[in-house]
Scaffold this motif. Sequence first.
Motif, mmCIF file in Angstrom:
data_model
loop_
_atom_site.group_PDB
_atom_site.id
_atom_site.type_symbol
_atom_site.label_atom_id
_atom_site.label_comp_id
_atom_site.label_asym_id
_atom_site.label_seq_id
_atom_site.Cartn_x
_atom_site.Cartn_y
_atom_site.Cartn_z
ATOM 1 N N TRP A 31 0.849 -1.198 0.000
ATOM 2 C CA TRP A 31 0.000 0.000 0.000
ATOM 3 C C TRP A 31 0.886 1.250 0.000
ATOM 4 N N GLU A 32 1.911 1.236 0.837
ATOM 5 C CA GLU A 32 2.820 2.386 0.895
ATOM 6 C C GLU A 32 3.540 2.571 -0.443
ATOM 7 N N LEU A 33 3.990 1.485 -1.056
ATOM 8 C CA LEU A 33 4.638 1.557 -2.364
ATOM 9 C C LEU A 33 3.713 2.217 -3.383
ATOM 10 N N MET A 34 2.456 1.791 -3.426
ATOM 11 C CA MET A 34 1.498 2.361 -4.371
ATOM 12 C C MET A 34 1.355 3.869 -4.150
ATOM 13 N N LEU A 35 1.249 4.284 -2.890
ATOM 14 C CA LEU A 35 1.104 5.711 -2.586
ATOM 15 C C LEU A 35 2.364 6.482 -2.964
ATOM 16 N N ILE A 37 4.450 5.709 -5.353
ATOM 17 C CA ILE A 37 4.452 5.803 -6.813
ATOM 18 C C ILE A 37 3.483 6.891 -7.261
ATOM 19 N N ALA A 38 2.311 6.943 -6.636
ATOM 20 C CA ALA A 38 1.293 7.932 -7.028
ATOM 21 C C ALA A 38 1.803 9.364 -6.899
ATOM 22 N N ILE A 39 2.577 9.638 -5.867
ATOM 23 C CA ILE A 39 3.020 11.024 -5.681
ATOM 24 C C ILE A 39 4.378 11.316 -6.318
ATOM 25 N N TYR A 51 12.417 3.588 -4.241
ATOM 26 C CA TYR A 51 11.124 3.268 -3.634
ATOM 27 C C TYR A 51 11.322 2.281 -2.485
ATOM 28 N N LEU A 52 12.113 1.247 -2.727
ATOM 29 C CA LEU A 52 12.364 0.254 -1.682
ATOM 30 C C LEU A 52 13.026 0.890 -0.461
ATOM 31 N N ASP A 53 13.961 1.800 -0.703
ATOM 32 C CA ASP A 53 14.641 2.493 0.404
ATOM 33 C C ASP A 53 13.679 3.362 1.209
ATOM 34 N N ASN A 54 12.630 3.856 0.580
ATOM 35 C CA ASN A 54 11.720 4.813 1.223
ATOM 36 C C ASN A 54 10.473 4.192 1.832
#
Length: 121
Positions: A31-35, A37-39, A51-54
């Motif tokens: 869910w966090e990954l999707m969010l 990516i969205a922003i 993305y993985l780091d964040n």
Amino acid sequence: MKSPIEKELERLRYLTATKSLKVFIKYPEYWELMLLIAINENNQEIGIEDYLDNIATMQVNRVTVRNFIKDRVAEGTIISRQGEKKSRRMLTLSDKVTEELKDYFQNFHIKINQFAPRDEK
């Protein structure tokens, strides 16, 4: 009037009934990954490893999330594209996922204005 717990149950049940979003609620990391990516989808500075780091909710290993990304790319819910830097793959949510996410926020009166603007294709 619904209690906060009833509202949260309603949101969870809403998500499990969606076509595209339900796969992202299996783990908080997804869910966090999707969010993220969205922003950030038009940010040339962010690639898959960034993305993985964040992902702050990371409780599964990175390989699990990489495999999740690979599976989502294969089904078309996440789009992988070449960044300006040849070594960087950028991620974008499919139009279907973006629309379902916007519908989710609108349905539950969650005001948002943080989606990255879409590049015209």
